[in-house]
Design a protein around this motif. Structure first.
Motif, PDB file in Angstrom:
ATOM      1  N   GLY A 146      -8.973  15.674   2.451  1.00 27.68           N
ATOM      2  CA  GLY A 146      -8.970  14.533   1.539  1.00 27.68           C
ATOM      3  C   GLY A 146      -9.796  13.426   2.140  1.00 27.68           C
ATOM      4  O   GLY A 146     -10.027  13.417   3.347  1.00 27.68           O
ATOM      5  N   PRO A 147     -10.233  12.469   1.294  1.00 33.31           N
ATOM      6  CA  PRO A 147     -11.068  11.378   1.814  1.00 33.31           C
ATOM      7  C   PRO A 147     -10.303  10.502   2.816  1.00 33.31           C
ATOM      8  O   PRO A 147      -9.080  10.613   2.929  1.00 33.31           O
ATOM      9  N   ASN A 148     -11.037   9.634   3.494  1.00 30.52           N
ATOM     10  CA  ASN A 148     -10.379   8.696   4.417  1.00 30.52           C
ATOM     11  C   ASN A 148      -9.339   7.882   3.669  1.00 30.52           C
ATOM     12  O   ASN A 148      -9.567   7.471   2.541  1.00 30.52           O
ATOM     13  N   GLY A 149      -8.195   7.668   4.352  1.00 34.83           N
ATOM     14  CA  GLY A 149      -7.174   6.834   3.728  1.00 34.83           C
ATOM     15  C   GLY A 149      -6.378   7.549   2.655  1.00 34.83           C
ATOM     16  O   GLY A 149      -5.643   6.927   1.905  1.00 34.83           O
ATOM     17  N   SER A 150      -6.488   8.893   2.597  1.00 45.96           N
ATOM     18  CA  SER A 150      -5.756   9.579   1.541  1.00 45.96           C
ATOM     19  C   SER A 150      -4.335   9.932   1.969  1.00 45.96           C
ATOM     20  O   SER A 150      -3.572  10.469   1.184  1.00 45.96           O
ATOM     21  N   GLY A 151      -3.987   9.641   3.232  1.00 48.22           N
ATOM     22  CA  GLY A 151      -2.597   9.824   3.658  1.00 48.22           C
ATOM     23  C   GLY A 151      -2.344  11.027   4.545  1.00 48.22           C
ATOM     24  O   GLY A 151      -1.196  11.358   4.823  1.00 48.22           O
ATOM     25  N   LYS A 152      -3.411  11.658   5.033  1.00 50.94           N
ATOM     26  CA  LYS A 152      -3.227  12.873   5.835  1.00 50.94           C
ATOM     27  C   LYS A 152      -2.511  12.577   7.155  1.00 50.94           C
ATOM     28  O   LYS A 152      -1.490  13.188   7.481  1.00 50.94           O
ATOM     29  N   THR A 153      -3.065  11.608   7.916  1.00 52.10           N
ATOM     30  CA  THR A 153      -2.440  11.287   9.202  1.00 52.10           C
ATOM     31  C   THR A 153      -1.067  10.658   9.001  1.00 52.10           C
ATOM     32  O   THR A 153      -0.142  10.898   9.769  1.00 52.10           O
ATOM     33  N   THR A 154      -0.932   9.876   7.928  1.00 51.53           N
ATOM     34  CA  THR A 154       0.388   9.294   7.623  1.00 51.53           C
ATOM     35  C   THR A 154       1.411  10.404   7.441  1.00 51.53           C
ATOM     36  O   THR A 154       2.541  10.304   7.908  1.00 51.53           O
ATOM     37  N   PHE A 155       0.980  11.479   6.765  1.00 55.37           N
ATOM     38  CA  PHE A 155       1.890  12.605   6.567  1.00 55.37           C
ATOM     39  C   PHE A 155       2.351  13.156   7.924  1.00 55.37           C
ATOM     40  O   PHE A 155       3.544  13.370   8.147  1.00 55.37           O
ATOM     41  N   PHE A 156       1.405  13.363   8.842  1.00 52.56           N
ATOM     42  CA  PHE A 156       1.784  13.831  10.188  1.00 52.56           C
ATOM     43  C   PHE A 156       2.748  12.853  10.860  1.00 52.56           C
ATOM     44  O   PHE A 156       3.742  13.254  11.465  1.00 52.56           O
ATOM     45  N   ASN A 157       2.421  11.567  10.738  1.00 54.99           N
ATOM     46  CA  ASN A 157       3.255  10.572  11.415  1.00 54.99           C
ATOM     47  C   ASN A 157       4.662  10.498  10.834  1.00 54.99           C
ATOM     48  O   ASN A 157       5.623  10.255  11.560  1.00 54.99           O
TER      49      ASN A 157
ATOM     50  N   LEU B  87       0.829  -1.198   0.000  1.00 53.04           N
ATOM     51  CA  LEU B  87       0.000   0.000   0.000  1.00 53.04           C
ATOM     52  C   LEU B  87       0.865   1.250   0.000  1.00 53.04           C
ATOM     53  O   LEU B  87       1.741   1.402   0.848  1.00 53.04           O
ATOM     54  N   VAL B  88       0.618   2.127  -0.958  1.00 56.60           N
ATOM     55  CA  VAL B  88       1.380   3.375  -0.992  1.00 56.60           C
ATOM     56  C   VAL B  88       0.548   4.452  -0.300  1.00 56.60           C
ATOM     57  O   VAL B  88      -0.470   4.885  -0.820  1.00 56.60           O
ATOM     58  N   ALA B  89       0.965   4.852   0.909  1.00 60.62           N
ATOM     59  CA  ALA B  89       0.181   5.814   1.680  1.00 60.62           C
ATOM     60  C   ALA B  89       0.504   7.242   1.253  1.00 60.62           C
ATOM     61  O   ALA B  89      -0.364   8.103   1.244  1.00 60.62           O
ATOM     62  N   LEU B  90       1.778   7.482   0.942  1.00 57.13           N
ATOM     63  CA  LEU B  90       2.178   8.789   0.423  1.00 57.13           C
ATOM     64  C   LEU B  90       3.003   8.525  -0.830  1.00 57.13           C
ATOM     65  O   LEU B  90       3.930   7.722  -0.799  1.00 57.13           O
ATOM     66  N   GLU B  91       2.648   9.189  -1.905  1.00 62.75           N
ATOM     67  CA  GLU B  91       3.353   8.907  -3.148  1.00 62.75           C
ATOM     68  C   GLU B  91       3.923  10.192  -3.727  1.00 62.75           C
ATOM     69  O   GLU B  91       3.218  10.967  -4.362  1.00 62.75           O
TER      70      GLU B  91
END
Lengths: 388, 261
Positions: free
Chosen positions: B41-52, B21-25
């Motif tokens: 962005g919709p759910n699963g679009s990578g917003k929280t991943t970006f913070f993390n 799964l590519v969370a941030l591309e």
């Protein structure tokens, strides 16, 4: 003047409670018949429950919160009265000193588990390291015994560093498994090690602090002879008071907050700059030091130690004290240690079943009072401090 | 659009994968100094991943992050905090059994004296630092909710969600970070509570001179009200950026949210 009276009135419930508890303990320790002991236990439990029901315990808590220094003195005085009462009774004084020494070790575990959340099932092993350090040092060196005590703690803390890597690398219950393994290894190591006496164990010299020989009975005049165990009671009481004050201060500082934060949420703590390892190491080392310190004085008091004193079962006793008393509350430790150590000694019917008893006590507590007998109050950094 | 002097935080082709799964591309994103940037962005679009990834909870698989003049790619969470970035969590990660004050002091870690000797032996100096910190914390809480400031020594677990969110933001702000990352502060709150909290955030912004905020939010009303600019993510990529009005009018954004073919 009015204020003084008010604060005295506030101290009264606490002082009364301590006096009642002391009287009860004296009675409990004096009675020999098993039926009498059982009756006292039931009666005592009923009184405690009734007092709690009518808000007595809460009022006592307020006394302690109101003027801690005074209440601490009351407790020390109560301990001395108790000792004075049994001044020639070797067995009871040995029991009293043992309780105090276990309290010191349990305070160590409180720092580790209660604050930092590092579960240590090797408490008895670190206690044992203190014991063996005292045995070896008193036999082979002329080191002053104050330093022997310290060496017991330092040795336990040093050997504890061996466990640091696995304890830090694993989270939660896995670190508990590491410490269980260490306890088992420790006992086996002692049994096969001839220089440390093997299964037969070692003799330990009595304590001698600056000419104060602990193993001599105290003679006052011609007729009054006080059991030498009274020396150990006093010695343990001093040690306990220092350990208690130390743990209290630790809790009431940023360090105490750090340990709590690491226990409650490592990820959030890391996001606020916490070096998780640093605080776990701090807690683990301090805890082992206290356990080793307790072990050193214990060995000198008993005069003889063997590997069977430091089994996994003994480690479990220390853990159950912490769980029973109220995780993270030093006063809870005091109550729980007294119950766990004194009960099987007096009530001999349960001697053989004591592990069953501890296990069921811990299960009952976890089910019905998960915070322990005396739950830990919120941190107050400076006792008595009020925001302006 | 490349990073300029006015960018406080800049991500360059930032990539994060979880297995397949590519969370941030290859995400490019910059936050300008002192702005409020909405990350939507919709759910699963990578917003929280970006913070993390920015805060060092996850390591990036590619790309880089700069903060001011420093590269902070794959620094530890500790180092990111010390650099001046603080955050809140989507599922508020407060320590429920600790008091409000204790929770805020967790966020103050880098400014408190952590020496063992200081904490154990120098009680006079400790008391001074404690009293100073208490005043600061109380002042900060007062900006959010004056009655809360009188209950600083009660366990946070006894308070409603909105107060917990407020305290979580105070915990992040107490150390005066340059960048505040708010991960869906309205989650679990009613509409009125959300409005109140946004008022609080706007007010806080005025009391801090140098503070940049990136906020993840699903409530478009919130985004419209408090952000200067928005970045829209979908499948780990930036699909649009601009003011709220601009992105809301963008057909790509509408498609991502509504699924129009």
């Amino acid at each position: 003047m009015n204020r003084g009276n008010a604060s005295l009135a506030n101290l009264l419930p606490g002082a009364l409670g301590i006096a009642a508890a002391t009287a009860f303990l004296i009675l409990f320790l004096s009675v020999e018949s098993q039926a009498g002991i059982a009756a006292l236990l039931l009666g005592g439990a009923a009184v405690v429950v009734a007092t709690a029901r009518f808000g007595g315990i809460a009022r006592m808590r307020r006394s302690f919160a109101g003027d801690e220094g005074a209440m601490n003195l009351v407790v020390v005085a109560a301990a001395l009265v108790l000792t004075g009462f049994f001044y020639e009774d070797h067995f009871t004084l040995l029991l009293v000193a043992t309780v105090m020494i276990y309290m010191v070790a349990a305070l160590g575990l409180t720092v580790q588990f209660g604050y930092a959340g590092v579960l240590n099932f090797a408490g008895a092993a670190f206690f044992g390291i203190g014991c063996y350090t005292a045995a070896v040092l008193t036999k082979n060196t002329a080191l002053p015994h104050v330093l022997v005590l310290l060496a017991g703690g330092v040795m336990a803390a040093l050997i504890g560093t061996l466990l640091l890597l696995p304890v830090l690398r694993t989270r939660g219950h896995y670190s508990a498994v590491v410490t269980i393994a260490f306890t088992l290894l420790f006992k086996t190591f002692l049994e096969v090690n001839d220089t440390l006496g093997g299964p037969q164990g070692l003799r330990v010299d009595g304590m001698n602090l600056f000419g104060w020989r602990f193993n001599d009975n105290i003679e006052i005049g011609e007729t009054l002879e006080i059991s030498f165990f009274a020396n150990y009671v006093i010695g343990s009481l001093i040690l306990l008071a220092i350990a208690f004050a130390f743990v209290r201060r630790l809790e009431r500082s940023w360090t105490g907050l750090n340990l709590d934060a690491v226990r409650l949420d490592e990820t959030a703590a890391a996001c606020f700059g916490y070096n998780i390892s640093r605080w776990k190491i701090t807690a683990f080392t301090i805890g082992n030091f206290l356990a080793g310190l307790a072990g050193a004085i214990y060995a000198m008091m008993l005069g003889f130690i063997a590997p069977t004193n430091f089994t996994f079962g003994d480690s479990l006793i220390l853990v159950s004290i912490v769980l029973l008393g109220g995780i993270g509350n030093p006063w809870g430790i005091a109550v729980a240690t007294t119950i766990v150590i004194v009960l099987p000694e007096k009530l001999q019917i349960i001697q053989e079943y004591r592990f069953l008893l501890y296990a069921s006590m811990v299960i009952l507590i976890l089910l019905f009072r998960p915070l322990g007998l005396l739950p830990r109050p919120l941190r107050s950094y400076v006792p008595g401090w009020q925001p302006k | 659009m490349s990073g300029t002097a006015q960018d406080l935080l800049a991500a360059r082709s930032l990539t994060k994968r979880f297995g397949g799964l590519v969370a941030l591309e290859g995400l490019d994103l910059e936050a300008r100094r002192n702005e409020v940037l909405g990350l939507i962005g919709p759910n699963g679009s990578g917003k929280t991943t970006f913070f993390n990834v920015v805060t060092g909870i996850y390591a990036a698989d590619g790309g880089e992050v700069t903060f001011g003049r420093d590269t902070i790619t794959n620094l530890s969470a500790q180092a990111v905090y010390h650099a001046g970035i603080a955050r809140t969590f989507q599922r508020s990660r407060l320590m429920l059994e600790l008091s409000i004050f204790d929770n805020i002091m967790v966020g103050n870690h880098r400014r408190l004296n952590q020496g063992l000797w200081f904490n154990l032996a120098r009680r006079g100096a400790f008391r001074q630092e404690f009293e100073d910190s208490f005043e600061q914390a109380r002042k900060l809480v007062k900006v959010f909710d004056p009655p809360l400031a009188d209950r600083m020594f009660e366990p946070i677990g006894g308070f409603p969600m909105i107060d917990r969110r407020r305290i979580e933001i105070c915990r992040a702000l107490i150390s005066h970070p340059q960048l505040l990352l708010l991960d869906e502060p309205s989650a679990g709150m009613t509409h009125e509570e959300t409005t109140q909290l946004m008022d609080d955030i706007l007010e806080v912004r005025n009391t801090f001179e140098d503070l940049t905020i990136i906020i993840i939010e699903h409530e478009m009303g919130v985004i419209e009200r408090i952000t200067n600019r928005c970045v829209v993510l979908n499948f780990g990529r930036k699909i649009c950026e601009g003011t709220y009005q601009e992105v809301a009018a963008d057909p790509l954004v509408q498609e991502a949210y509504l699924g129009i073919e």
